[in-house]
Design an enzyme around this catalytic site. Structure first.
Site, PDB file in Angstrom:
ATOM      1  N   PHE A 147       0.884  -1.271  -0.026  1.00 26.46           N
ATOM      2  CA  PHE A 147       0.027  -0.080  -0.028  1.00 26.46           C
ATOM      3  C   PHE A 147       0.873   1.379  -0.028  1.00 26.46           C
ATOM      4  CE2 PHE A 147      -2.413  -3.420   1.774  1.00 26.46           C
ATOM      5  CZ  PHE A 147      -3.527  -3.568   1.053  1.00 26.46           C
ATOM      6  N   HIS A 148       1.889   1.398  -0.829  1.00 23.70           N
ATOM      7  CA  HIS A 148       2.744   2.443  -1.029  1.00 23.70           C
ATOM      8  C   HIS A 148       3.434   2.199  -2.492  1.00 23.70           C
ATOM      9  CE1 HIS A 148       5.346  -0.542   0.679  1.00 23.70           C
ATOM     10  NE2 HIS A 148       6.149  -0.142  -0.368  1.00 23.70           N
ATOM     11  N   ALA A 149       3.936   3.686  -2.796  1.00 19.83           N
ATOM     12  CA  ALA A 149       4.858   3.654  -3.926  1.00 19.83           C
ATOM     13  C   ALA A 149       6.090   4.121  -3.790  1.00 19.83           C
ATOM     14  CB  ALA A 149       4.195   4.470  -5.124  1.00 19.83           C
ATOM     15  N   ARG A 151       2.082  -0.347  -4.997  1.00 21.47           N
ATOM     16  CA  ARG A 151       2.292  -1.760  -4.964  1.00 21.47           C
ATOM     17  C   ARG A 151       1.355  -2.416  -3.868  1.00 21.47           C
ATOM     18  NH1 ARG A 151       7.912  -1.075  -4.417  1.00 21.47           N
ATOM     19  NH2 ARG A 151       7.063   0.467  -6.178  1.00 21.47           N
TER      20      ARG A 151
END
Ligand code: T46
Length: 139
Positions: free
Chosen positions: A49-51, A96
């Site tokens: 839950f981040h890029a 992702r």
């Protein structure tokens, strides 16, 4: 072009079993600065839950299976990793998420940079803004 870039890692097998070698700027397409691995993931847990702004990574599922969601801000694609001879190459501004970890999953990640929390974009709306800024710079 798909956001799912898979690398086939050559298996050096003989009658004793299998061996895979990871080499920077050869089958891993960058200088390797860090390796981490995720295991004992609790049932039903999703991660990620981040890029990242700059980080480049190759994720390899050494044991078990896990499903990645890769999102470039326009298209969301999923891929299930379940073999130690496949690497998922994640580069550029990509959100992702990791879902459906099997109980025995061991996920190893080879990374181009040392750990730096400032390189993370953990808010999805901020991620979309960064994608929009990046696209306006390239037009
Ligand atoms: C990614 C996906 C695929 C460190 O101190 N050093 C490290 O090298 C890493 C990776 C994490 N941490 C700390 C930061 C957090 O306190 O370990 C904790 C868990 O990290 P995070 O919540 O970022 O883990 P995931 O599984 O959500 O994401 C990880 C990577 O951080 C990330 O870069 O792309 O795996």
């Amino acid at each position: 072009m798909s956001n799912i870039q898979l690398i086939n890692l050559k298996v050096m097998g003989d009658d004793r079993g299998s061996l895979i070698s990871l080499e920077q700027n050869k089958n891993i397409p960058f200088d390797i600065k860090r390796i981490y691995y995720i295991f004992d993931t609790q049932h039903g847990v999703a991660r990620g839950f981040h890029a990242h702004y700059d980080l480049e990574q190759v994720a390899i599922c050494m044991k078990g299976s896990v499903t990645f969601l890769i999102d470039d801000g326009l298209i969301q694609e999923r891929v299930t990793l379940s073999s130690p001879d496949i690497g998922l190459h994640i580069k550029g501004l990509k959100w992702r998420e990791m879902h459906d970890f099997s109980d025995d999953c061991v996920l190893m990640v080879v990374a181009s940079e040392l750990y730096d929390e400032a390189d993370y974009i953990r808010d999805y709306d901020q991620f979309l803004k960064e994608v929009s800024n990046a696209n306006s710079c390239t037009q």
